[in-house]
Enzyme design. Structure first.
Site, short mmCIF file in Angstrom:
data_model
loop_
_atom_site.label_atom_id
_atom_site.label_comp_id
_atom_site.label_asym_id
_atom_site.label_seq_id
_atom_site.Cartn_x
_atom_site.Cartn_y
_atom_site.Cartn_z
N HIS A 63 -12.46 0.96 -4.29
CA HIS A 63 -11.66 0.21 -5.26
C HIS A 63 -12.45 -1.02 -5.71
CE1 HIS A 63 -7.61 2.11 -4.37
NE2 HIS A 63 -8.35 2.56 -3.35
N TYR A 89 0.86 -1.18 0.00
CA TYR A 89 0.00 0.00 0.00
C TYR A 89 0.90 1.23 0.00
CZ TYR A 89 -3.48 3.43 1.59
OH TYR A 89 -4.30 4.52 1.71
N ASP A 145 -2.26 -1.46 -3.94
CA ASP A 145 -2.66 -0.10 -4.29
C ASP A 145 -1.38 0.73 -4.35
OD1 ASP A 145 -3.57 2.47 -4.48
OD2 ASP A 145 -4.84 2.40 -2.69
#
Length: 282
Positions: free
Chosen positions: A267, A125, A165
């Site tokens: 998302h 992330y 991500d």
């Protein structure tokens, strides 16, 4: 082997009712064919994560996680239908982020005949960032540490995929409103070049590999306005595989909800199917 990655935008919110049809992460886990699911932004400690995922764990999923030193922030995890053979938390090349809950690596066995040499999966992330601020400088330090770790992983004789991500849209095809974001974090020239350098070093963006020269498929849309309805999104959730694994990619898709009301995160899951046999050039 099917691998999915999804920023859940808070694990406890993602498992609760977020639509009229009571859909959510747990319902998705019940129907998915994925063998491995990488999660980001869990915003939960290990106990909270286990409690939220209790029905899935009872159904046979195993979980490894890296929670954050700041309550309610960050957090990454990996769910697997296969047992873990190793779990590593944090970037060994960036001690600053050791307890930030932004990077987790797991190993699982490869093909049943062991010929694949096993598989390493990372859930990452990357910071959101903010141009010309200390937040951006921190993001760039993390990116440097991540690149160093990926360079080390690329030298291993096993399948490797880094999922998550990345908070960077690589090209104009990866963001609907690219003209309005050229000076903003997530689409800065330096960030885009950083991703280009990873690809030049041998990593493969497997979704883009199978969907070249097209807009999207986007994986994030703002909750606000009509961004989702107008498909005004960003493609910032990637699976970057090393060449030996990328050569066996068979299919890749973004599991976009059919309607705004059916979303359980801002998302969407990015799902890739990898075969046992090499089916294309490496």
């Amino acid at each position: 082997m099917i691998i999915s990655t999804i920023n859940v935008n808070g694990i406890r919110a993602a498992v609760k009712q977020r639509s009229a049809d009571n859909l959510g992460l747990l319902a998705w886990l019940e129907q998915t064919r994925a063998d491995i699911v990488c999660l980001q932004e869990t915003r939960a400690d290990d106990d909270q994560l286990a409690a939220a995922l209790a029905p899935a764990l009872a159904d046979g999923w195993s979980v490894a996680s890296a929670d954050a030193h700041r309550k309610g922030r960050n957090g990454v995890a990996v769910l697997s239908r296969r047992p873990f053979t190793a779990v590593r938390v944090g970037l060994p090349t960036a001690d600053e982020f050791a307890d930030h809950g932004r990077y987790l690596e797991v190993d699982v066995d490869g093909c049943p005949d062991k010929t694949a040499g096993g598989l390493t999966i990372a859930s990452v992330y990357v910071h959101t960032g903010e141009a010309d601020t200390p937040h951006q400088a921190e993001k760039e330090r993390f990116m440097a540490g991540l690149a160093a770790r990926m360079a080390a992983l690329s030298r291993q004789r096993r399948d490797v995929v880094v999922c998550g991500d990345w908070n960077i849209a690589h090209t104009e095809n990866d963001i609907k409103n690219w003209k309005g974001n050229v000076k903003k974090s997530g689409f800065l020239p330096s960030e885009r070049q950083w991703l280009s350098d990873l690809l030049a070093a041998g990593w493969v963006d497997v979704v883009r590999h199978l969907h070249p020269d097209t807009a999207g498929p986007y994986s994030w849309w703002s909750w606000r306005g009509r961004a989702f309805d107008n498909d005004a999104g960003w493609r910032i959730d990637y699976q970057l595989a090393n060449k030996r694994l990328a050569a066996r990619v068979r299919a890749a898709r973004v599991e976009r909800a059919d309607a705004y009301a059916l979303r359980w995160s801002d998302h969407a899951p990015v799902t890739v199917e990898y075969g046992r046999d090499k089916i294309g050039p490496s």
